[in-house]
Scaffold this motif. Structure first.
Motif, short mmCIF file in Angstrom:
data_model
loop_
_atom_site.label_atom_id
_atom_site.label_comp_id
_atom_site.label_asym_id
_atom_site.label_seq_id
_atom_site.Cartn_x
_atom_site.Cartn_y
_atom_site.Cartn_z
N VAL A 1 26.91 25.49 8.89
CA VAL A 1 25.55 24.96 8.94
C VAL A 1 25.46 23.49 8.54
N TYR A 2 26.39 23.01 7.71
CA TYR A 2 26.33 21.63 7.27
C TYR A 2 27.15 20.68 8.14
N PHE A 3 27.82 21.21 9.15
CA PHE A 3 28.68 20.38 9.98
C PHE A 3 27.90 19.22 10.63
N PRO A 4 26.72 19.48 11.23
CA PRO A 4 25.96 18.36 11.81
C PRO A 4 25.54 17.33 10.76
N LEU A 5 25.24 17.79 9.54
CA LEU A 5 24.84 16.87 8.48
C LEU A 5 25.99 15.93 8.11
N ILE A 6 27.20 16.48 8.01
CA ILE A 6 28.36 15.64 7.70
C ILE A 6 28.57 14.62 8.82
N LEU A 7 28.30 15.02 10.05
CA LEU A 7 28.42 14.10 11.17
C LEU A 7 27.44 12.94 11.03
N VAL A 8 26.23 13.23 10.56
CA VAL A 8 25.24 12.18 10.32
C VAL A 8 25.76 11.19 9.28
N PHE A 9 26.30 11.70 8.18
CA PHE A 9 26.84 10.82 7.14
C PHE A 9 27.94 9.93 7.70
N ALA A 10 28.82 10.49 8.54
CA ALA A 10 29.92 9.73 9.11
C ALA A 10 29.42 8.65 10.06
N GLN A 11 28.39 8.98 10.84
CA GLN A 11 27.89 8.03 11.84
C GLN A 11 27.15 6.86 11.22
N ARG A 12 26.77 6.96 9.95
CA ARG A 12 26.19 5.80 9.27
C ARG A 12 27.21 4.68 9.12
N TRP A 13 28.47 5.07 9.00
CA TRP A 13 29.54 4.09 8.85
C TRP A 13 30.19 3.77 10.20
N GLN A 14 30.35 4.77 11.03
CA GLN A 14 30.93 4.57 12.37
C GLN A 14 30.04 5.27 13.40
N PRO A 15 29.11 4.53 14.05
CA PRO A 15 28.17 5.16 14.98
C PRO A 15 28.83 5.93 16.11
N SER A 16 30.06 5.56 16.49
CA SER A 16 30.74 6.25 17.60
C SER A 16 31.45 7.52 17.16
N PHE A 17 31.40 7.82 15.88
CA PHE A 17 32.11 9.00 15.34
C PHE A 17 31.45 10.27 15.87
N GLY A 18 32.22 11.10 16.58
CA GLY A 18 31.65 12.29 17.22
C GLY A 18 32.13 13.58 16.60
N LEU A 19 31.69 14.68 17.20
CA LEU A 19 32.03 16.00 16.70
C LEU A 19 33.54 16.22 16.74
N GLY A 20 34.16 15.80 17.84
CA GLY A 20 35.61 15.94 17.94
C GLY A 20 36.33 15.11 16.90
N SER A 21 35.79 13.93 16.59
CA SER A 21 36.42 13.07 15.58
C SER A 21 36.39 13.74 14.21
N LEU A 22 35.24 14.33 13.88
CA LEU A 22 35.12 15.00 12.58
C LEU A 22 36.05 16.20 12.50
N THR A 23 36.12 16.98 13.57
CA THR A 23 37.01 18.14 13.57
C THR A 23 38.46 17.71 13.42
N ALA A 24 38.83 16.64 14.14
CA ALA A 24 40.22 16.17 14.10
C ALA A 24 40.61 15.66 12.72
N ILE A 25 39.68 14.97 12.05
CA ILE A 25 40.00 14.40 10.75
C ILE A 25 40.11 15.48 9.68
N MET A 26 39.41 16.62 9.89
CA MET A 26 39.44 17.69 8.90
C MET A 26 40.52 18.73 9.18
N LEU A 27 41.10 18.71 10.37
CA LEU A 27 42.09 19.74 10.73
C LEU A 27 43.30 19.76 9.81
N PRO A 28 43.89 18.61 9.43
CA PRO A 28 45.03 18.68 8.49
C PRO A 28 44.68 19.35 7.16
#
Length: 543
Positions: free
Chosen positions: A478-505
């Motif tokens: 449920v908080y996944f979209p919220l984390i995406l919002v926080f990330a896009q404040r720093w990098q507007p092009s940061f997408g859902l795939g980017s967040l998933t990829a960075i958290m996968l390790p």
């Protein structure tokens, strides 16, 4: 709260396995209706099982007529007695659902601690005072401990971590990733039991009671204490290493400055009035000491109300455990956490000015119950699913035959626990609610593992490892979209795939390390908590 945050930008559709997970999960109904559909399926299966004469021999109950094991037969949920029970006992089925009382009591206190600002100020103060060289482990540790603070861990700590990393000249996405990994990937890790333990062990107790395998077993809120503390110790260096050595080097140097993401909407509970927050935290610390002292008095003081000194009467000293005498203490922890959160939140609010009178306190408690509205609806559906599973006898029959099937494979029990972790982690990709998944799995898995020699505490520990490790890579969290919002404040092009990829390790290493930990824990036979062995023998089995 998450609802106060701006909505995430609509991400591009994902491809490959993660795209399949996203599409498949989005097609699933809400967990409330999922239980409704499961109840319909359960009714159909119970009718078929009843007509087919499906049965099993109860492992502990003796048939007085034959002198042998009692035979358990499947019962149709459309049998007259079950239809009557459904409607007559509906209030009892709901209100006697074990997790309900545990969670509501703890949340009455936690709601005050959250709304007064105590949780947020405590986490912010902890990470702000961290030395730059230790910024990552401090953020990760506070994030894991911050699980007690529920929403505040996501809404306050994660954006604050991005700001602190940027201020230190480090990439803010690394800070967001480390905090997200601690809060959500390390969701079950902590230095002490809390709200999640009350929730999960309530469901475990319901599953044990429904199976009737061990009428003497009761939930112990501290039943996974040693294990979750070990998870904290194990996960901390993993999150630290993955952040500093795997994620941050791939992000490259940060050149955006220290304030690019500080857009005025990122919460910083100590920014406006640091003196008031500091005063509140000191008052909260004194309140915490008072609660701890009160519980010590009830253990060691006159009358020892939280120690059952008569528990060992008539029992040889060699067979009596100190934990038997301390069982009232363990069972008091739900009330203890209620009082701890209530008084620390109240003390912080009075000192900082966020609570002006007793009406503010009552309103905060009432608001916390409003937030539990969805949980009450979910609990109503889950309670009836679990109860009807019990009435049909399908839960215990499935557990008996499942245990026999696993025994026939010759799989070592630690490996069975490891497979359970992986199964819970896979299911977590599709069903985000921890309570919904455990209410679904526990009626079969808990008694099945008890029959195999794994305690209810061991089953709960294995489940929570898998449940938390994959939180950070599923868009259905449920908080996944919220984390995406926080990330896009720093990098507007940061997408859902980017967040998933960075958290996968993080997810992979937390899942592997957690699985190895539970397997080794069982091999060594270390207690999971006070009076909570990982191994188990049915009463009267002599094992």
């Amino acid at each position: 709260m998450a609802s106060a945050a701006p909505e995430a930008q609509q991400p591009q559709g994902m491809t490959g396995f993660l795209g399949w997970v996203e599409r498949s999960g989005n097609r699933l109904p809400d967990p409330v209706f999922l239980f409704f559909y499961l109840i319909i399926a359960l009714i159909v299966i119970s009718i078929i099982a009843d007509m087919s004469g499906v049965s099993a021999l109860h492992p502990t109950s003796i048939d007085e007529a034959t002198g042998g094991p009692e035979q358990i037969v499947a019962v149709s949920l459309l049998a007259a007695e079950n239809i009557q029970r459904l409607w007559v006992e509906m209030p009892k089925t709901f209100t006697h659902f074990h997790p309900l009382g545990y969670v509501l009591v703890v949340m009455l206190g936690a709601g005050v601690a959250e709304r007064s600002g105590f949780f947020a100020a405590g986490m912010a103060s902890a990470v702000k005072s961290a030395p730059t060289a230790l910024l990552t482990p401090v953020v990760a540790l506070v994030a894991m401990i911050g699980n007690h603070a529920a929403d505040a861990g996501y809404v306050v700590l994660i954006p604050l971590a991005g700001i602190l990393f940027a201020a230190a000249g480090r990439h803010p996405m690394a800070g967001i990733a480390a905090a997200f990994a601690g809060v959500s990937g390390g969701f079950s890790a902590n230095i002490s039991p809390g709200q999640l333990d009350a929730l999960l062990f309530g469901i475990t107790e319901e599953a044990v009671a429904a199976s009737a395998l061990d009428p003497t077993w009761t939930a112990n809120l501290a039943g996974n204490w040693y294990f979750i503390a070990a998870m904290t110790v194990l996960f901390l260096p993993i999150i630290w290493y993955v952040t500093d050595k795997v994620i941050e080097p791939r992000l490259g140097p940060w050149t955006g400055g220290a304030s690019a993401g500080a857009d005025g909407t990122s919460p910083d509970p100590t920014a406006e009035d640091g003196a008031a927050a500091s005063k509140g935290l000191r008052a909260a610390g004194l309140a915490a000491l008072f609660v701890v002292g009160l519980w010590l008095l009830m253990v060691f003081g006159p009358g020892t109300p939280l120690v059952n000194e008569a528990a060992c009467d008539g029992i040889p000293a060699s067979d009596c455990s100190i934990h038997s005498q301390l069982r009232p203490l363990y069972q008091s922890l739900v009330g203890g956490f209620f009082l701890l959160f209530l008084l620390t939140g109240w003390a912080y609010g009075r000192a900082s000015g966020s609570i002006k009178n007793h009406r503010d306190l009552v309103n905060m408690m009432a608001e916390s119950m409003k937030d539990m509205g969805y949980y009450l609806v979910l609990a109503f559906a889950a309670a009836h699913f679990v109860a009807m599973f019990n009435w049909s006898n399908l839960g215990l029959i499935s557990a008996v035959h499942g245990a026999a099937a696993i025994e026939s494979t010759g799989l070592p029990l630690p490996l069975v626990l490891g497979l359970m972790v992986l199964f819970a982690g896979l299911l977590n990709l599709f069903v985000g609610s921890a309570s919904a998944k455990w209410a679904l799995l526990a009626p079969i898995l808990v008694p099945m593992l008890m029959l195999l020699g794994i305690s209810p505490e061991g089953a709960t520990a294995a489940y929570r490892v898998g449940d938390s490790a994959t939180n950070i890579i599923t868009p259905l969290m449920v908080y996944f979209p919220l984390i995406l919002v926080f990330a896009q404040r720093w990098q507007p092009s940061f997408g859902l795939g980017s967040l998933t990829a960075i958290m996968l390790p993080y997810s992979v290493w937390l899942l592997i390390s957690g699985t190895v930990l539970i397997v080794i824990w069982f091999y060594l036979g270390i207690p999971l908590g006070p009076d909570a062995p990982v191994g188990y023998s049915l009463p009267g089995s002599g094992g």
